[in-house]
Scaffold this motif. Structure first.
Motif, PDB file in Angstrom:
ATOM      1  N   PRO A 538       0.817  -1.221   0.000  1.00 58.36           N
ATOM      2  CA  PRO A 538       0.000   0.000   0.000  1.00 58.36           C
ATOM      3  C   PRO A 538       0.849   1.270   0.000  1.00 58.36           C
ATOM      4  CG  PRO A 538       0.009  -0.969   2.181  1.00 58.36           C
ATOM      5  CD  PRO A 538       0.706  -1.941   1.275  1.00 58.36           C
ATOM      6  N   GLN A 539       2.170   1.113   0.153  1.00 53.95           N
ATOM      7  CA  GLN A 539       3.071   2.263   0.141  1.00 53.95           C
ATOM      8  C   GLN A 539       3.698   2.407  -1.252  1.00 53.95           C
ATOM      9  OE1 GLN A 539       2.725   3.799   2.972  1.00 53.95           O
ATOM     10  NE2 GLN A 539       1.739   2.044   3.979  1.00 53.95           N
ATOM     11  N   SER A 540       4.243   3.580  -1.516  1.00 49.13           N
ATOM     12  CA  SER A 540       4.963   3.810  -2.772  1.00 49.13           C
ATOM     13  C   SER A 540       6.388   3.298  -2.607  1.00 49.13           C
ATOM     14  CB  SER A 540       4.966   5.306  -3.109  1.00 49.13           C
ATOM     15  OG  SER A 540       3.646   5.769  -3.333  1.00 49.13           O
ATOM     16  N   VAL A 541       6.783   2.359  -3.455  1.00 47.32           N
ATOM     17  CA  VAL A 541       8.068   1.679  -3.250  1.00 47.32           C
ATOM     18  C   VAL A 541       8.841   1.560  -4.563  1.00 47.32           C
ATOM     19  CG1 VAL A 541       7.404   0.373  -1.187  1.00 47.32           C
ATOM     20  CG2 VAL A 541       6.836  -0.535  -3.442  1.00 47.32           C
ATOM     21  N   SER A 542       8.957   2.652  -5.296  1.00 43.48           N
ATOM     22  CA  SER A 542       9.680   2.598  -6.569  1.00 43.48           C
ATOM     23  C   SER A 542      11.150   2.237  -6.364  1.00 43.48           C
ATOM     24  CB  SER A 542       9.566   3.930  -7.307  1.00 43.48           C
ATOM     25  OG  SER A 542      10.153   4.975  -6.564  1.00 43.48           O
ATOM     26  N   TYR A 543      11.691   2.457  -5.162  1.00 39.96           N
ATOM     27  CA  TYR A 543      13.087   2.099  -4.894  1.00 39.96           C
ATOM     28  C   TYR A 543      13.310   0.585  -4.912  1.00 39.96           C
ATOM     29  CZ  TYR A 543      11.043   1.731  -0.189  1.00 39.96           C
ATOM     30  OH  TYR A 543      10.233   1.426   0.887  1.00 39.96           O
ATOM     31  N   MET A 544      12.214  -0.177  -4.889  1.00 36.59           N
ATOM     32  CA  MET A 544      12.339  -1.634  -4.986  1.00 36.59           C
ATOM     33  C   MET A 544      12.432  -2.114  -6.437  1.00 36.59           C
ATOM     34  SD  MET A 544      12.390  -2.970  -1.918  1.00 36.59           S
ATOM     35  CE  MET A 544      11.957  -4.682  -2.204  1.00 36.59           C
ATOM     36  N   MET A 545      12.356  -1.163  -7.396  1.00 37.31           N
ATOM     37  CA  MET A 545      12.332  -1.546  -8.806  1.00 37.31           C
ATOM     38  C   MET A 545      13.723  -1.754  -9.390  1.00 37.31           C
ATOM     39  SD  MET A 545       9.179   0.833 -10.217  1.00 37.31           S
ATOM     40  CE  MET A 545       9.352   0.212 -11.888  1.00 37.31           C
ATOM     41  N   ARG A 546      14.746  -1.247  -8.703  1.00 35.21           N
ATOM     42  CA  ARG A 546      16.112  -1.429  -9.180  1.00 35.21           C
ATOM     43  C   ARG A 546      16.951  -2.076  -8.075  1.00 35.21           C
ATOM     44  NH1 ARG A 546      17.017   1.683 -13.856  1.00 35.21           N
ATOM     45  NH2 ARG A 546      15.578   3.427 -14.165  1.00 35.21           N
ATOM     46  N   PRO A 547      17.976  -2.836  -8.454  1.00 35.44           N
ATOM     47  CA  PRO A 547      18.875  -3.385  -7.432  1.00 35.44           C
ATOM     48  C   PRO A 547      19.478  -2.269  -6.596  1.00 35.44           C
ATOM     49  CG  PRO A 547      19.281  -4.424  -9.553  1.00 35.44           C
ATOM     50  CD  PRO A 547      18.340  -3.291  -9.813  1.00 35.44           C
ATOM     51  N   PRO A 548      19.791  -2.523  -5.326  1.00 39.10           N
ATOM     52  CA  PRO A 548      20.352  -1.476  -4.460  1.00 39.10           C
ATOM     53  C   PRO A 548      21.788  -1.131  -4.836  1.00 39.10           C
ATOM     54  CG  PRO A 548      20.359  -3.584  -3.343  1.00 39.10           C
ATOM     55  CD  PRO A 548      19.621  -3.797  -4.645  1.00 39.10           C
ATOM     56  N   PHE A 549      22.274  -0.037  -4.276  1.00 39.40           N
ATOM     57  CA  PHE A 549      23.651   0.430  -4.431  1.00 39.40           C
ATOM     58  C   PHE A 549      23.964   0.932  -5.841  1.00 39.40           C
ATOM     59  CE2 PHE A 549      23.835  -3.430  -1.646  1.00 39.40           C
ATOM     60  CZ  PHE A 549      23.871  -2.751  -0.439  1.00 39.40           C
ATOM     61  N   VAL A 550      22.941   1.145  -6.693  1.00 42.97           N
ATOM     62  CA  VAL A 550      23.251   1.486  -8.083  1.00 42.97           C
ATOM     63  C   VAL A 550      22.753   2.860  -8.480  1.00 42.97           C
ATOM     64  CG1 VAL A 550      23.259  -0.915  -8.813  1.00 42.97           C
ATOM     65  CG2 VAL A 550      21.140   0.399  -8.939  1.00 42.97           C
ATOM     66  N   ILE A 551      22.075   3.557  -7.587  1.00 44.71           N
ATOM     67  CA  ILE A 551      21.508   4.833  -7.974  1.00 44.71           C
ATOM     68  C   ILE A 551      22.087   5.975  -7.137  1.00 44.71           C
ATOM     69  CG2 ILE A 551      19.528   4.818  -6.418  1.00 44.71           C
ATOM     70  CD1 ILE A 551      17.832   5.694  -8.891  1.00 44.71           C
ATOM     71  N   ASP A 552      23.187   5.709  -6.463  1.00 43.77           N
ATOM     72  CA  ASP A 552      23.806   6.753  -5.652  1.00 43.77           C
ATOM     73  C   ASP A 552      24.299   7.902  -6.527  1.00 43.77           C
ATOM     74  OD1 ASP A 552      23.301   5.346  -3.392  1.00 43.77           O
ATOM     75  OD2 ASP A 552      25.224   4.321  -3.378  1.00 43.77           O
ATOM     76  N   SER A 553      24.698   7.583  -7.731  1.00 41.06           N
ATOM     77  CA  SER A 553      25.044   8.632  -8.691  1.00 41.06           C
ATOM     78  C   SER A 553      24.096   8.534  -9.872  1.00 41.06           C
ATOM     79  CB  SER A 553      26.494   8.483  -9.161  1.00 41.06           C
ATOM     80  OG  SER A 553      26.662   7.260  -9.851  1.00 41.06           O
ATOM     81  N   TYR A 554      23.816   9.641 -10.501  1.00 37.83           N
ATOM     82  CA  TYR A 554      22.772   9.695 -11.524  1.00 37.83           C
ATOM     83  C   TYR A 554      23.052   8.746 -12.687  1.00 37.83           C
ATOM     84  CZ  TYR A 554      19.438  11.563 -14.878  1.00 37.83           C
ATOM     85  OH  TYR A 554      18.418  11.695 -15.778  1.00 37.83           O
ATOM     86  N   ASN A 555      24.314   8.578 -13.030  1.00 39.72           N
ATOM     87  CA  ASN A 555      24.651   7.768 -14.203  1.00 39.72           C
ATOM     88  C   ASN A 555      24.811   6.285 -13.888  1.00 39.72           C
ATOM     89  OD1 ASN A 555      24.745  10.023 -15.932  1.00 39.72           O
ATOM     90  ND2 ASN A 555      26.820  10.515 -15.201  1.00 39.72           N
TER      91      ASN A 555
END
Length: 749
Positions: A538-555
């Motif tokens: 029921p919560q917004s969880v778009s951060y679960m859509m990509r593996p962790p540790f990979v979006i710390d930098s934009y590229n």
């Protein structure tokens, strides 16, 4: 001696058996299937054998459960006899000269069903006595129930065929061919001579039979019937066949109509009874195809399957299963571009910020002293049908008791697959009711009884009377109408078993989760189309859509391998989803459950979460990795409690001299050993999380079910025997599980 053996060989029962072996392979395959279930050679891990030996009806094993099975076995016996009588009676023309030919045929055709019935009775006695510890009186009633049901069908069918079937005596009384004995004797020699000389001998397909068994079970000599007009015999068989077809047609029609009553508990017959009725239907259909098509049956059957496949692909006869509560009037776009926009950098960090609010609310339960950092707990549960549901619920009860009722207060997330999630969701809702003021003892054994109740009867019966035909009953759920199928009925049964507690929408949990009152719960079924997993929350969880540790930098983006359910189906009323539908999607094992199809373009099919993350570890690690900075600053560390339906380190199987099948399939078995492969990956996930969060900040505790009183583990089934339930509950006393509980106690000292 030779003459006696010859008489046995040319007896009607033996010749019928030989004929079946020679010509009725498909019909015999159905009996072989039933034998395989009864012997445990088919579906052993799924507990199919227990459907026959521990039949449950209205919540208990009783006289009536076996009475219903007896009735359905009688139906199968009747279908077997009517079908083979229609196919084979012309080979035994002497039958038409006897009174009540069909009755005599059924008596002589008893070898296969009779041997199964005898074995089945002894199997029930042995199983109930040595495995379920039933007393002698109960076992006697079970056997009487089976026999009473069987003979009830035999009685009704006997009355029907006796009053409707013709025989030689009935037809001869009104036959114009009736003549004096003197004329008959004069014509007999000429008739026999003409038949022998004729190129198309009407008796050329007749099989030699010297003896048959009468209804009184006495051997009788077969007399020649060549002095009868063959057309008269044909007329008798055609009339008998018509009566058999009438009763078969009425039976199938009745099954279809019964689809409207599957919500009524009294109609949820034992699963074994549904299996027997299904075999009866298949027997009837195979018999009809063989009778009408003869040597063309294989070609026409293959052609019909190809046509059916084409029609289903074009949308005809394609009755999809729905996620109840969603709006199917419009479709959401499912494309990589759409997923990329949902998992954009802005959405990613927005949802992390929203989750931080939830974490802060969770943290306030332990006071505001920054030096007193609470221990965070995450519960990950494995799949495995009712076995895992019961084991998960009991393990949570025992852990909560050992921690003095603090388990759920410290837990931030619960995730996993199929049966384990059924139990975890039930326990969480009980806790929710308790903190809202209801008098609930989380350690009450009543909840164990509820979660381990049968879930197979309703599902199997609905498949029989509804899903294999055209679904025609509509059901309203949360404001929308859907076609009834076994998925809908399973949810109804699950809700009933849990006392109505689980009849909630997904959105019902949004507020208590956000306030930190109850743990978050991620339900993560797999998407068949592309292998991604669907995160239902029921919560917004778009951060679960990509593996962790990979979006710390934009590229530093990586592939999208998950889908936020609420974001994708924003226009389809996603939080109106019935929560039981989400749990069913998490446990949609192929064939057992229908695959849910979502209102998307292209249509997404959903299946069991276990194919992607059977232990819930991947989802748990991803959540913890994303929130690692907050966890490091605000907690004393994280304990991941893994509640598994099997031990983590299993014995290495021995490789014997391979046979032909092993040579081909052993490599495939290694490829599809999903649990072991996932375990290897999950250990890597945990190690990487420790390297990022701190090795002293992450602890992993395993509680695994292992058989204690049984030679093999409880079945991966929707039905458990009492012995299996006892074995599951006793697994908590295994030294490794007790050690794990003590470790948890020491964590909270």
């Amino acid at each position: 001696m030779k003459k006696r053996l010859e008489g046995i060989f040319y007896s009607f029962p033996i010749q019928l058996l030989i004929l079946h072996l020679r010509t009725n392979f498909l019909l015999l395959a159905l009996w072989a299937f039933l034998w395989a279930i009864a012997l445990g050679a088919f579906g052993q891990k799924m507990g199919f054998r227990y459907f026959l030996l521990d039949a449950e009806y209205l919540g208990s094993v009783s006289f009536w459960s076996y009475y219903i099975i007896g009735i359905t076995f009688g139906m199968y016996y009747l279908a077997w006899n009517t079908t083979t009588y229609i196919l084979n009676s012309y080979r035994f023309p002497f039958l038409a000269s006897l009174g009540r030919p069909f009755a005599k045929y059924t008596v002589n055709n008893l070898l296969i069903p009779g041997s199964f019935l005898v074995y089945y009775l002894f199997a029930i006695i042995y199983f109930q006595w040595y495995n379920e510890f039933a007393n002698q009186t109960n076992i006697l009633f079970y056997c009487l129930g089976l026999l009473s049901g069987f003979f009830t069908i035999i009685l009704f069918s006997t009355l029907y065929f006796r009053t409707t079937n013709a025989d030689i005596a009935k037809l001869e009384r009104r036959s114009p061919l009736k003549i004096s004995e003197q004329v008959r004797s004069l014509m007999l020699k000429k008739q026999e001579q003409e038949i022998v000389e004729a190129r198309n001998d009407p008796y050329k397909d007749a099989i030699r039979v010297d003896y048959f068994i009468s209804e009184s079970l006495q051997p009788r000599i077969v007399r020649s019937v060549r002095h009868y007009n063959f057309k008269l015999l044909e007329k008798i068989f055609r009339q008998n066949h018509a009566n058999a077809l009438v009763i078969q047609s009425l039976s199938i029609t009745a099954l279809i109509l019964m689809g409207a009553f599957v919500e009524i508990p009294y109609f949820r017959i034992p699963t074994a009874a549904s299996i027997l009725i299904l075999l009866s239907v298949i027997t009837t259909v195979l018999g009809a195809i063989t009778y009408w098509l003869r040597e063309w049956r294989a070609f026409v059957l293959i052609f019909a399957l190809i046509m059916l496949d084409s029609l289903m692909k074009s949308g005809v006869f394609n009755f999809s299963n729905s996620a109840y509560g969603l709006d199917y009037s419009k479709n959401a776009n499912y494309s990589y571009e759409k997923l990329d926009s949902l998992a954009s950098r802005n959405n990613y960090f927005r949802d992390i910020d929203s989750t931080r609010l939830i974490l802060n609310n969770w943290r306030t339960k332990f006071g505001n002293d920054p030096t007193q950092k609470p221990r965070m707990m995450v519960i990950a549960v494995s799949g495995g049908g009712v076995r895992s549901a019961l084991w998960t619920t009991y393990a949570l009860q025992e852990i909560d008791k050992a921690l003095g009722g603090r388990l759920m207060k410290h837990t931030i997330l619960m995730t996993g697959a199929s049966g384990g999630m059924w139990g975890a969701a039930y326990f969480r809702e009980l806790y929710h009711k308790k903190i809202n003021g209801q008098k609930i003892n989380l350690q009450d054994s009543t909840y164990l009884v509820n979660i381990s109740k049968d879930l197979s009867n309703a599902l199997a019966f609905t498949f029989l009377v509804n899903d294999i035909f055209i679904p025609w009953v509509d059901r309203k759920v949360n404001g929308y109408y859907y076609k009834q199928d076994r998925g809908y009925v399973w949810e109804q049964q699950y809700i009933e078993n849990t006392g109505g507690l689980m009849d909630m929408t997904l959105g019902y949990y949004k507020k208590p989760e956000f306030q930190g009152k109850i743990p978050l719960m991620f339900v993560t079924p797999a998407i068949i189309n592309d292998g991604r997993f669907l995160v239902i929350s029921p919560q917004s969880v778009s951060y679960m859509m990509r593996p962790p540790f990979v979006i710390d930098s934009y590229n530093n983006y990586s592939e999208i391998d998950g889908v936020d359910f609420g974001a994708l189906l924003k226009e389809q009323n996603p939080y109106n989803l019935r929560f039981a539908s989400a749990l069913r999607m998490s446990g949609s094992f192929p064939l057992i459950f229908p695959n849910v199809q979502l209102p998307t373009s292209p249509v997404l099919e959903i299946m069991d979460a276990g194919f992607r993350d059977n232990f819930g570890i991947e989802s748990a690690v991803r959540f913890l990795a994303v929130n690692r900075n907050w966890i490091r600053e605000n907690t004393s560390g994280v304990t991941i409690i893994s509640i598994r339906g099997q031990k983590k380190v299993d014995d290495i199987p021995k490789v014997n001299n391979p046979g032909l099948g092993s040579t081909f399939f052993s490599p495939l078995g290694a490829i599809f050993d999903i649990d072991n492969i996932q375990d290897y990956h999950h250990d890597s996930f945990i190690g990487f999380l420790q390297s990022k969060l701190g090795y002293d900040k992450v602890d992993m505790v395993h509680l695994a079910y292992k058989q204690t009183t049984m030679q093999q583990k409880a079945s991966l089934s929707l039905h458990l025997t009492q012995r299996e339930k006892n074995d599951i509950l006793s697994a908590i006393n295994i030294p490794s599980n007790q050690k794990a509980i003590k470790r948890l106690q020491e964590t909270f000292k």
